[in-house]
Design a protein around this motif. Structure first.
Motif, short mmCIF file in Angstrom:
data_model
loop_
_atom_site.label_atom_id
_atom_site.label_comp_id
_atom_site.label_asym_id
_atom_site.label_seq_id
_atom_site.Cartn_x
_atom_site.Cartn_y
_atom_site.Cartn_z
N UNK A 1 5.85 -29.08 4.11
CA UNK A 1 6.48 -28.58 3.21
C UNK A 1 7.41 -29.40 2.84
N UNK A 2 8.21 -30.27 3.39
CA UNK A 2 8.96 -31.27 2.85
C UNK A 2 8.40 -32.33 2.46
N UNK A 3 7.19 -32.65 2.96
CA UNK A 3 6.41 -33.86 2.48
C UNK A 3 5.82 -33.49 1.07
N UNK A 4 5.05 -32.41 0.98
CA UNK A 4 4.67 -32.05 -0.47
C UNK A 4 5.42 -31.38 -1.31
N UNK B 1 -7.37 -36.37 1.90
CA UNK B 1 -6.41 -37.43 1.73
C UNK B 1 -6.69 -38.21 0.42
N UNK B 2 -5.88 -38.30 -0.49
CA UNK B 2 -5.99 -39.06 -1.89
C UNK B 2 -6.74 -38.30 -2.85
N UNK B 3 -7.16 -36.95 -2.68
CA UNK B 3 -7.55 -36.21 -3.63
C UNK B 3 -6.27 -35.57 -4.49
N UNK B 4 -6.36 -35.34 -5.77
CA UNK B 4 -5.46 -34.97 -6.58
C UNK B 4 -5.12 -33.32 -5.89
N UNK B 5 -5.90 -32.65 -5.54
CA UNK B 5 -5.71 -31.46 -4.95
C UNK B 5 -5.16 -31.26 -3.38
N UNK B 6 -5.06 -32.34 -2.82
CA UNK B 6 -4.63 -32.17 -1.54
C UNK B 6 -3.27 -31.88 -1.24
N UNK B 7 -3.04 -30.73 -0.53
CA UNK B 7 -1.62 -30.56 -0.15
C UNK B 7 -1.53 -29.79 1.14
N UNK B 8 -0.47 -28.94 1.26
CA UNK B 8 -0.12 -28.06 2.56
C UNK B 8 -1.26 -27.50 2.89
#
Length: 283
Positions: free
Chosen positions: A228-231, A167-174
């Protein structure tokens, strides 16, 4: 029978069989046997271990896994052009190599590896065009803990960074949420483009993923739905991006202890698991 360490160099094998990596199959052949042994050791020790490999190509990593002592290797190869080269490796493997022609996405890998006594692992230089779908399939294995005790996989560096992102990293995602929910993941080392034939335009990374007991239980499909909705609208606050899922997103966020002004990239795995439980309860 020719011994594994007496097989011809991979460049000679590729020339003999007229092999050329094709972009359509996401191929980049790894020719440096020292490097393939390094990857195999990252998956080891391999004595008594049964390996699933996807996209072996001419068999560089396959050889390394066998030389490092794997009890067996089951290799799935879609490209029929590579089968003769792999047959040479199989003949030198003392029956430890099984080659299956087909699309790895179409197989039940748990069933494929069933009946083998001992630990099971996945080790592969994955074809770039199916790397992420394969990983998400393996992470979605049910029941969990998975049928494998470790995965050592090569990805484009950008994908590797998404896998291990926090969390907080640019690459953080699903992908980072799903990976972190079910495994301990780390980048072991990078591989330069010149190690491949043809050289890709990007650096590659070898990633190790070790399954863990899920610390934040929730339904897998609900977690996928929420992330999916959040990102999908990651620059929006969650109170906006979660509107398709909840009649009152603010109330749900308050209930699970997430600020209504939070954005997806700041929410940890525990928070997404809580949202997944709320989504399943409201469905």
């Amino acid at each position: 029978m020719q011994a594994l360490d007496a097989l011809p160099p991979l460049r000679d094998v590729i020339a003999e069989h007229g092999l050329r990596a094709t972009k359509a199959l996401g191929q980049n052949f790894l020719l440096d046997l020292n490097l393939t042994r390094k990857i195999a050791r990252a998956a080891g020790p391999l004595e008594g271990v049964h390996i699933l490999e996807v996209g072996p190509g001419p068999g560089g990593l396959t050889r390394a896994l066998l030389l490092e002592g794997a009890a067996s290797v089951t290799a799935i190869e879609k490209d029929a052009r590579c089968l003769e080269a792999l047959a040479q490796v199989a003949q030198a493997s003392d029956g430890r190599l099984t080659v299956i022609e087909g699309d790895a996405l179409q197989f039940d890998h748990r069933e494929l590896m069933a009946g083998r006594d001992g630990p099971k692992r996945i080790c592969a230089n994955l074809p770039y065009n199916v790397a992420t779908p394969l990983l998400t399939n393996w992470l979605g294995s049910e029941p969990w803990p998975a049928w494998f005790d470790r995965m050592v996989l090569m990805f484009q560096r950008e994908v590797g960074e998404r896998i291990v992102a926090q969390p907080g990293d640019d690459a953080y995602g699903r992908l980072g949420v799903l990976t972190g929910w079910r495994t301990h993941a780390r980048i072991v080392f990078d591989v330069p483009p010149q190690a491949f034939s043809p050289p890709p335009k990007v650096i590659s990374s070898v990633v190790q993923l070790v399954p863990k007991e899920v610390q934040h239980p929730c339904d897998l499909k609900a977690l996928e739905t929420v992330t999916r909705a959040a990102f999908g609208q990651r620059r929006k606050m969650l109170r906006q991006s979660l509107k398709p899922l909840f009649a009152d997103p603010k109330a749900v966020l308050d209930e699970v202890g997430i600020a209504e002004t939070a954005r997806a990239e700041t929410v940890d795995i525990a928070g997404f698991a809580a949202l997944a439980r709320a989504q399943q309860a409201s469905a």
